[in-house]
Design an enzyme around this catalytic site. Structure first.
Site, mmCIF file in Angstrom:
data_model
loop_
_atom_site.group_PDB
_atom_site.id
_atom_site.type_symbol
_atom_site.label_atom_id
_atom_site.label_comp_id
_atom_site.label_asym_id
_atom_site.label_seq_id
_atom_site.Cartn_x
_atom_site.Cartn_y
_atom_site.Cartn_z
ATOM 1 N N TRP A 101 0.802 -1.188 -0.003
ATOM 2 C CA TRP A 101 -0.138 -0.038 -0.086
ATOM 3 C C TRP A 101 0.661 1.326 -0.054
ATOM 4 C CZ3 TRP A 101 -4.427 -0.770 -1.965
ATOM 5 C CH2 TRP A 101 -5.036 -2.032 -1.716
ATOM 6 N N ASP A 175 -1.813 6.227 6.470
ATOM 7 C CA ASP A 175 -2.701 5.251 5.638
ATOM 8 C C ASP A 175 -3.261 4.613 6.947
ATOM 9 O OD1 ASP A 175 -4.468 3.836 4.590
ATOM 10 O OD2 ASP A 175 -3.047 3.133 3.093
ATOM 11 N N LYS A 199 -12.674 -1.813 5.780
ATOM 12 C CA LYS A 199 -11.911 -2.741 6.698
ATOM 13 C C LYS A 199 -12.629 -2.936 7.971
ATOM 14 C CE LYS A 199 -9.332 -2.637 2.921
ATOM 15 N NZ LYS A 199 -8.129 -2.009 2.865
HETATM 16 C C1 LIG Z 1 -7.443 -1.453 1.268
HETATM 17 C C2 LIG Z 1 -6.269 -0.646 1.524
HETATM 18 C C3 LIG Z 1 -6.344 0.655 0.652
HETATM 19 C C4 LIG Z 1 -7.129 0.627 -0.661
HETATM 20 O O1 LIG Z 1 -8.394 1.009 -0.436
HETATM 21 P P1 LIG Z 1 -9.467 1.287 -1.825
HETATM 22 O O2 LIG Z 1 -10.645 1.694 -0.973
HETATM 23 O O3 LIG Z 1 -9.343 -0.147 -2.460
HETATM 24 O O4 LIG Z 1 -8.835 2.458 -2.528
HETATM 25 C C5 LIG Z 1 -5.445 1.497 1.036
HETATM 26 N N1 LIG Z 1 -4.497 1.372 1.772
HETATM 27 C C6 LIG Z 1 -4.827 0.283 2.666
HETATM 28 C C7 LIG Z 1 -3.818 0.371 3.976
HETATM 29 C C8 LIG Z 1 -5.718 -0.630 2.692
HETATM 30 O O5 LIG Z 1 -5.781 -1.565 3.477
#
Ligand SMILES: *Cc1c(COP(=O)(O)O)cnc(C)c1O
Length: 368
Positions: A101, A175, A199
């Site tokens: 990521w 993030d 998530k």
């Molecule tokens: C799932 C995830 C993303 C991507 O999210 P999207 O909604 O598919 O754009 C980005 N960063 C992390 C840490 C993630 O777990």
């Protein structure tokens, strides 16, 4: 209601109570005669839903007054563009690459600014965390990007770095998509946090941004208006139509979280306590086993996403089929890593992890 245990990395299992309440309210939200999907985002009903969701989130995460909470769309990947569009001023930004990521964030940023690789664990196949003291931070970076939980590689930053102590005045951008609300956040060390809801907070479609007020108002002129944090903030996340149903579902999840308080522990502290116990149970079992293997260094193992491998990979399909037959769903690892992955978000009870470990033990014994 007893449902199978769902270990999906995202979109992921939600608390059963939340889904039940949504089912009850789907056609008539609290006597309004309308379902939440059918209401104007500017009507008093939805305005009360979003206000309550923000207040609950602020309480849960102890968000200070000088941070704004934005309910946006586009997910974590869109934020990889939206953050540099808003914060970089076209200049330098430092990136700490710790897995897939943050690697994506680093690559995307080059369209909008000058990304600098401050540290990387790629040489260790993303199984370690570079010590903050070793990061090569730029003197004039506009921000430092860190993925505080790498969902695919299972690497978690357990203590956020103090950039000031490392000689950087730049704000830290995290993030926190895959561990938001699993533990507390030290906001004194953060300038901006973003995360997709799918998530640990609710359904896909909602992206949460928590941003320090002084970082608003510096967007590049090419930044789409709907993605300019200041425009979004000035309009109470209603510059464009926000993802109303996803906000409502996240709001129900916040209410559920608030009910998880235990004694003197805040709700999030109680979740952290449970999440630690859940992760310890699974890692402890994997580490003593002869069949299963987790490759991440012990000091940075994720409590949320636990990738593991069968030493005999020819048994993978049999393992997954047996798991499914016992109501243990979505354990297949990410295609880029292979093996298995168990995601233990807030909605996963300890009993689910116990059931998984019992199955893993039984499967190992039948291999002997
Ligand atoms: C799932 C995830 C993303 C991507 O999210 P999207 O909604 O598919 O754009 C980005 N960063 C992390 C840490 C993630 O777990």
């Amino acid at each position: 209601m007893n449902r199978p245990y769902n270990f999906s990395a995202g979109p992921a299992a939600m608390p059963t109570e939340v889904l039940q309440q949504a089912a009850i309210e789907i056609m008539d939200w609290q006597g309004s005669g309308m379902g939440v999907m059918e209401m104007s985002h500017r009507g008093k009903e939805f305005m009360s839903i979003i206000a309550q969701a923000e207040a609950d989130l602020r309480e849960l995460l102890a968000v200070p007054e000088h941070f704004r909470v934005l309910f946006m769309q586009g997910g974590g990947l869109a934020e990889n563009a939206i953050v540099p569009l808003n914060l970089s001023r076209g200049g330098l930004a430092d990136f700490v690459v710790t897995g897939s990521w943050s690697q994506k964030s680093f690559k995307e940023a080059s369209k909008y600014c000058l990304p600098h690789l401050a540290a990387s664990n790629e040489a260790d196949a993303h199984t370690t965390l570079p010590a903050p003291g070793s990061w090569q931070l730029s003197a004039n970076a506009q921000y430092v990007h860190l993925c505080s939980n790498e969902t695919i590689h299972g690497v978690e930053v357990h203590e956020l770095p103090d950039l000031k102590a490392l000689g950087s005045d730049a704000p830290l951008v995290i993030d926190f998509s895959s561990h938001v609300a699993s533990r507390s956040v030290d906001w004194s060390r953060v300038g901006l946090a973003f995360g997709g809801a799918q998530k640990n907070l609710g359904p896909a479609g909602l992206t949460l941004v928590v941003v320090r007020e002084d970082l608003l108002g510096h967007a590049l002129s090419i930044c789409p208006s709907a993605f300019d944090y200041k425009t979004v903030a000035d309009n109470g996340s209603m510059y464009n139509t926000p993802p109303t149903y996803a906000i409502y579902m996240a709001g129900l999840t916040f209410q559920w979280l608030k009910r998880q308080r235990e004694g003197s522990l805040s709700a999030v502290a109680a979740m952290e306590h449970r999440n630690t116990a859940k992760a310890d149970l699974l890692y402890g079992f994997i580490d003593q086993s002869q069949l299963y293997l987790n490759k991440v260094a012990k000091d940075c193992r994720s409590r949320m996403n636990i990738p593991f491998f069968l030493r005999d990979e020819t048994r993978n399909d049999a393992f997954l089929a047996g798991a499914k037959a016992r109501g243990l769903l979505q354990l297949k690892g990410h295609k880029s890593v292979g093996g298995m992955r168990a995601s233990l978000y807030n909605a996963m009870p300890l009993a689910g992890v116990q059931a998984l470990v019992a199955y893993m033990r039984e499967f190992e014994q039948t291999q002997a």
